[in-house]
Write a protein that holds these residues in place. Sequence first.
Motif, mmCIF file in Angstrom:
data_model
loop_
_atom_site.group_PDB
_atom_site.id
_atom_site.type_symbol
_atom_site.label_atom_id
_atom_site.label_comp_id
_atom_site.label_asym_id
_atom_site.label_seq_id
_atom_site.Cartn_x
_atom_site.Cartn_y
_atom_site.Cartn_z
ATOM 1 N N THR A 1 0.840 -1.213 0.000
ATOM 2 C CA THR A 1 0.000 0.000 0.000
ATOM 3 C C THR A 1 0.866 1.252 0.000
ATOM 4 O O THR A 1 0.563 2.245 -0.688
ATOM 5 N N GLY A 2 1.962 1.224 0.769
ATOM 6 C CA GLY A 2 2.875 2.356 0.779
ATOM 7 C C GLY A 2 3.489 2.605 -0.584
ATOM 8 O O GLY A 2 3.681 3.767 -1.000
ATOM 9 N N ALA A 3 3.795 1.513 -1.314
ATOM 10 C CA ALA A 3 4.350 1.678 -2.654
ATOM 11 C C ALA A 3 3.306 2.318 -3.588
ATOM 12 O O ALA A 3 3.638 3.157 -4.451
ATOM 13 N N ARG A 4 2.030 1.950 -3.433
ATOM 14 C CA ARG A 4 0.983 2.566 -4.247
ATOM 15 C C ARG A 4 0.876 4.067 -3.937
ATOM 16 O O ARG A 4 0.727 4.898 -4.839
ATOM 17 N N LEU A 5 0.949 4.411 -2.657
ATOM 18 C CA LEU A 5 0.895 5.818 -2.277
ATOM 19 C C LEU A 5 2.101 6.575 -2.826
ATOM 20 O O LEU A 5 1.986 7.737 -3.263
ATOM 21 N N PHE A 6 3.267 5.935 -2.812
ATOM 22 C CA PHE A 6 4.463 6.572 -3.356
ATOM 23 C C PHE A 6 4.305 6.837 -4.851
ATOM 24 O O PHE A 6 4.647 7.929 -5.358
ATOM 25 N N VAL A 7 3.764 5.858 -5.578
ATOM 26 C CA VAL A 7 3.552 6.040 -7.022
ATOM 27 C C VAL A 7 2.528 7.147 -7.267
ATOM 28 O O VAL A 7 2.691 8.003 -8.162
ATOM 29 N N LEU A 8 1.459 7.177 -6.436
ATOM 30 C CA LEU A 8 0.448 8.218 -6.589
ATOM 31 C C LEU A 8 1.041 9.604 -6.320
ATOM 32 O O LEU A 8 0.787 10.565 -7.067
ATOM 33 N N ALA B 1 3.768 -15.355 1.430
ATOM 34 C CA ALA B 1 2.853 -14.305 0.965
ATOM 35 C C ALA B 1 3.398 -12.917 1.309
ATOM 36 O O ALA B 1 3.336 -11.983 0.492
ATOM 37 N N ALA B 2 3.937 -12.770 2.525
ATOM 38 C CA ALA B 2 4.525 -11.484 2.916
ATOM 39 C C ALA B 2 5.736 -11.147 2.051
ATOM 40 O O ALA B 2 5.961 -9.984 1.683
ATOM 41 N N LEU B 3 6.517 -12.169 1.711
ATOM 42 C CA LEU B 3 7.684 -11.946 0.869
ATOM 43 C C LEU B 3 7.278 -11.503 -0.533
ATOM 44 O O LEU B 3 7.887 -10.597 -1.129
ATOM 45 N N VAL B 4 6.213 -12.111 -1.071
ATOM 46 C CA VAL B 4 5.725 -11.733 -2.402
ATOM 47 C C VAL B 4 5.234 -10.289 -2.399
ATOM 48 O O VAL B 4 5.480 -9.516 -3.338
ATOM 49 N N ARG B 5 4.549 -9.894 -1.335
ATOM 50 C CA ARG B 5 4.055 -8.518 -1.262
ATOM 51 C C ARG B 5 5.205 -7.517 -1.156
ATOM 52 O O ARG B 5 5.150 -6.423 -1.725
ATOM 53 N N ALA B 6 6.272 -7.885 -0.390
ATOM 54 C CA ALA B 6 7.430 -6.992 -0.298
ATOM 55 C C ALA B 6 8.104 -6.844 -1.660
ATOM 56 O O ALA B 6 8.492 -5.722 -2.060
ATOM 57 N N LEU B 7 8.239 -7.942 -2.401
ATOM 58 C CA LEU B 7 8.826 -7.852 -3.740
ATOM 59 C C LEU B 7 7.912 -7.067 -4.691
ATOM 60 O O LEU B 7 8.390 -6.323 -5.554
ATOM 61 N N SER B 8 6.596 -7.228 -4.520
ATOM 62 C CA SER B 8 5.666 -6.461 -5.345
ATOM 63 C C SER B 8 5.788 -4.976 -5.043
ATOM 64 O O SER B 8 5.687 -4.137 -5.954
ATOM 65 N N ALA B 9 5.969 -4.637 -3.764
ATOM 66 C CA ALA B 9 6.147 -3.233 -3.397
ATOM 67 C C ALA B 9 7.384 -2.659 -4.064
ATOM 68 O O ALA B 9 7.366 -1.509 -4.567
ATOM 69 N N TYR B 10 8.475 -3.438 -4.098
ATOM 70 C CA TYR B 10 9.684 -2.960 -4.773
ATOM 71 C C TYR B 10 9.447 -2.780 -6.267
ATOM 72 O O TYR B 10 9.855 -1.761 -6.863
ATOM 73 N N ALA B 11 8.788 -3.782 -6.876
ATOM 74 C CA ALA B 11 8.515 -3.675 -8.318
ATOM 75 C C ALA B 11 7.630 -2.472 -8.615
ATOM 76 O O ALA B 11 7.824 -1.760 -9.620
ATOM 77 N N LEU B 12 6.640 -2.223 -7.759
ATOM 78 C CA LEU B 12 5.729 -1.097 -7.981
ATOM 79 C C LEU B 12 6.437 0.238 -7.784
ATOM 80 O O LEU B 12 6.216 1.192 -8.549
ATOM 81 N N ALA B 13 7.294 0.325 -6.769
ATOM 82 C CA ALA B 13 7.964 1.591 -6.475
ATOM 83 C C ALA B 13 9.042 1.924 -7.494
ATOM 84 O O ALA B 13 9.332 3.098 -7.745
ATOM 85 N N THR B 14 9.644 0.906 -8.102
ATOM 86 C CA THR B 14 10.755 1.157 -9.025
ATOM 87 C C THR B 14 10.439 0.772 -10.458
ATOM 88 O O THR B 14 11.315 0.891 -11.333
ATOM 89 N N SER B 15 9.198 0.275 -10.708
ATOM 90 C CA SER B 15 8.790 -0.168 -12.050
ATOM 91 C C SER B 15 9.752 -1.206 -12.607
ATOM 92 O O SER B 15 10.165 -1.174 -13.771
ATOM 93 N N SER B 16 10.135 -2.152 -11.752
ATOM 94 C CA SER B 16 11.096 -3.189 -12.136
ATOM 95 C C SER B 16 10.365 -4.441 -12.560
ATOM 96 O O SER B 16 9.282 -4.774 -12.039
ATOM 97 N N GLY B 17 10.975 -5.166 -13.521
ATOM 98 C CA GLY B 17 10.421 -6.419 -13.966
ATOM 99 C C GLY B 17 10.822 -7.572 -13.069
ATOM 100 O O GLY B 17 11.521 -7.414 -12.062
ATOM 101 N N ALA B 18 10.394 -8.774 -13.466
ATOM 102 C CA ALA B 18 10.636 -9.949 -12.642
ATOM 103 C C ALA B 18 12.129 -10.238 -12.495
ATOM 104 O O ALA B 18 12.603 -10.600 -11.419
ATOM 105 N N ARG B 19 12.893 -10.071 -13.586
ATOM 106 C CA ARG B 19 14.328 -10.331 -13.530
ATOM 107 C C ARG B 19 15.014 -9.353 -12.565
ATOM 108 O O ARG B 19 15.841 -9.763 -11.736
ATOM 109 N N ASP B 20 14.654 -8.069 -12.694
ATOM 110 C CA ASP B 20 15.256 -7.087 -11.802
ATOM 111 C C ASP B 20 14.845 -7.317 -10.345
ATOM 112 O O ASP B 20 15.644 -7.120 -9.423
ATOM 113 N N VAL B 21 13.596 -7.724 -10.130
ATOM 114 C CA VAL B 21 13.130 -7.997 -8.753
ATOM 115 C C VAL B 21 13.900 -9.164 -8.155
ATOM 116 O O VAL B 21 14.330 -9.113 -6.991
#
Length: 817
Positions: free
Chosen positions: A151-158, A218-238
Motif C-alpha cells: 500500500t505504501g508503494a501505491r501511495l508513493f507512485v500516486l 505471501a509477505a515476501l511476495v508482497r514486499a517484492l511487489s512493493a519494490y517492483a511497484l515503487a521502481t517499475s522493475s520487472g521480474a528479472r530485476d526484482v
Amino acid sequence: MTTTTSPPLDLTTLPGPYPTTTSPMIFSSPSYNLPQIRTLHKSLHHAIDDKSSRLRTQVGGSYRELLGTADTIVAMKSEIEAVHQTLSDMGYKCGRGVVGHKMDALGKFTSTTMGDKAASGRERLLAGCLGQLDAILRVREKAKRGERLETGARLFVLGRLLLAAAAGGQQQGSDEKEMGRRRRVLEKGHKIRLMGGIDADLRRYHKPGTGDKQQREAALVRALSAYALATSSGARDVLGYFLRVRGEAIALALEVDEEERVARNPEDVIRALGLYTQTLQDVQALVPGKLADALMRLKREKLLENEELLKMEGLRLDVYKRWCGDEIQFYTPFIRHDDLDGKAAREMLFGWADKGRKVVLEGLENTLKEMGEFKAIVELRTEVLKLWISEGGKARGFDPSEVLDEIREAVNKHMLRVLEQKVAKLRLVGSEVSAAVEAWKEGRSDQHESLWDMDSYDTDLSNGAAQFTQHVVSRLYGRNDDVSKAVASYKSWFRVIDDVGTVVDQLKRQRWDNDVDEIEDEETIEERQQLLAKDDPAALGKHLNESLVKSFKKLDENLSTLWKEQQDSPDRGHIAMYFLRVLRDIRSRLPENAEVKGFGLEAVPSLHQALVSTVVISPLDELATVALVRRTVVGRSVWEGEPALPSSPSPGAFKFLRNLVGAMGDAGVDLWSPTAVSVLKETLRKQLSEVWLETVSKLTEGLEPEVQTETEETPKPEAEEGTSDTSDPKEESLEREAAKTEAVPDIVRHRDLLVQWLYDIYYLSSFLGTDDTFKQLSDVVLSKTDLEHSATAKQRLQKTSQDYFKRTSLLFGLLSS
C-alpha cells in the motif's frame, strides 16, 4: 355430599406401546399381572415428572424474556434521551447566523474557476497521500507488514504522479516552494524509508519450524511487489534485487566492526547459514510462478481503484478523484512480468549460491578463529550441521553433501589447530620447573612445612574443612610453593585435555538423523553418521594422541636436560627431591595413552641416587667417625649363653638406624617409594661394607687411629713429639717386626668388639637386605672371631638379631617399604 370421580386415564396419550386405552381396562383385563401394573405405574410417574420439568423450564424462560424486555425498554429510554439531545444541538447549529455564514462560504467557493478547483483538489490529495504514506511507514508492527509495504508503494507512485502533474504545468496556481518541499519529502524521505522497510522485510530471518510458511511466502511476495511497484522493475530485476539484498544480509551478519573489536557471535553464523538456505528455498518457491502472478495482478488493477486506497479517509478519493487527470485516473503500473523464465532464474540462483556459500564458509572460518574452547566449537558445529542437514537438502538441484564436507573440513581444521595449541601448552610445566630451578635458593626452595607443625595451620573450620584438608595433604606430599606451581600448571592443562576427551566422546554419541520433514534412505543416514560420528571423532582422537605423545616427549627431554645440568650442583639432592615430587604428581594423572606411560622414568634412577646420596651422608658419616672407631663394647656384661653372645645391637648401630630414618623423614616421607627405598638399601649396603671392611682391615693390621676409650687414655709423651725424623733404619725395621708380633694379641683383645659388629651386621641386614657385598662383610668379620667354626653360636647370633629386628622394626617403618 356428592363425590366426583375422575375420568379413567387414557394411556394412549402416554409415550410407549400400550394395547389398552383406559385404566379400568387394565385392571379388568386378565392379561395384566401385578408386576406389569407396577411397571405401568412407574412409567406414569416418570411421564408426570417429565411434563412438570418442561413446564417449569417454559415458565422460567418466559420470565427471563420478560426481564430482557424490561432491560430493552430502559435502554431505549436512554437512547431516546440521547437522540433528543442531538436534535437539540442540531437545531442550535442550524440557526440563522450559522446557515448564513455557510451560504456566504458556498457562494465564494462556487465563484472560483474549475481550474482552481482541480488544482486545489490535487494539492489536497497530494497532502493526504504524503500524510498516509508517513503514517504507514511509522507502523512497526509485524502483522500485515507486507500489505502495508505494498500500500505504501501505491501511495508513493500516486504521490510521484501528482508531483509530475504539478511539474507539467497542470497546477498553475500551486506554490512552487511548497511543491519543491513535498518533492524532497517524497523522494529523499519517504522513498528511503519505504525501500528500507522493503529491505528489512527481505532480510528477515525465520528460524526453521517457526511461523506459517505460506504466510511468510505471501509477505515476501508482497514486499517484492512493493519494490517492483515503487521502481517499475520487472521480474528479472526484482529477483536480482532480492538476491542482492539477501547476499548483503548474509555478509552483514558475518561482519565485525574492527574499531569496536567485538568478538564474533556464533549465532551470526547460524543466522547467515539460515538466510542462505532460506533464500534457496524462497527463490525456488516464488520464481517464476508466484512472483509473476503477483506482478500480473499489479498490472491488471488501476491505481486509484485499489480497495486499500479507497478505504483511506485521509485521501478522500471519492471527492478528489474527479479532479485528477486521465493520466492519473487511468494509470496502471507498467511492469514486465514475463522477462524471467525458469532457466534464467536457475542460472541466477546457482551463481548467487556459489558466492553465498563462499561468504558463509569464510564467515564460519573467521568465527572459529576467535573460538578457543572445545565446548563452544562443538556446540557451533552441532548447530551448523543440524541446520544444514534439515534445511540444505530441501533446495532442488543442489548437492547438500558438498557444503556438508566443506563445513566439516573448516570445523575439523580449526579443532585440530586448537587441539595442537592446547596440548602444546604442556611446555608451561617445563617452564615452571625451569624457573624454579634457576631461582633455587638453599633454605627457601627446599623448605617444606612439617606435617605436625600445628601453629602454621589455619584451624578456622567455620567454612568447612576442605581448605584444612588440602593443607594437610599438601604437607604430606611435600608440596611447597615451587612444587605447587608446577603441579597446578599441569592440573590446569590436564583439565583442558580431559575436556577434549569428553568432547570426543560426545561427538561419538551424536545422532544425525533427518526425519522431521522427510524420510531419507538408510544408506544416506548411515553414510552421514559414519562421517560425523565416527570418522571425525576418530581423526580428532588420533591427532590428540599423537600430539600428546609429542608434547610429553618434549617435556621429558626438557626435564631430563634440566636435571643433567644440575647434577653437579651442590643442591643436587634437594633439586632431585623437587623433580621427584613434580614427576610423581604428573605421573599420577597421565592421559590414557600407552605411549606416555613411560614419561619421566628414564630420569628416576639418577634422581633416586641423588636423593639417597644426600640422605645417607650424615648418618653414614656419624657411624664411620663415631660408632666404628669405638673400641669398647657397651653392654658386654649382659651377654648371655655359652659362649656369651650379645642379645642387642650396639648403641652406634641403633643410632645409625634412627639417624637414617630421621634423615629420610626430614627429606619427606612422600619420596620413599619402594623403588627409592630399594636404591637406598643398595647404596647403604655398598657403602657400609666399604667403611666396615676398611675399619676391620685397620683393626687387624694395627693401623687403627688413636681414639680415646672409656677405660684408658694414651697420651703421647712430650719427649716423643720432639723426636728427630732421622732415626736408624734398622731400629725402624725392628719396630715393624714387633708391631706384627703384637697384632695377634690385638685380635684377641678385640674379639668381643668383632662379635658385637657381627651381630650389628646381622641386625642391619634385616633392614637393608643381604647381597654379595654385605655377605662378604659378614664372612670377613666372622672369620676374625672364634665363632667361625661354631655353627651353633653363629645360628644363635643370627636368631637373636632376627628376634630383636621383629621387636624394633616398627620404629623404623620407612625402611620396611
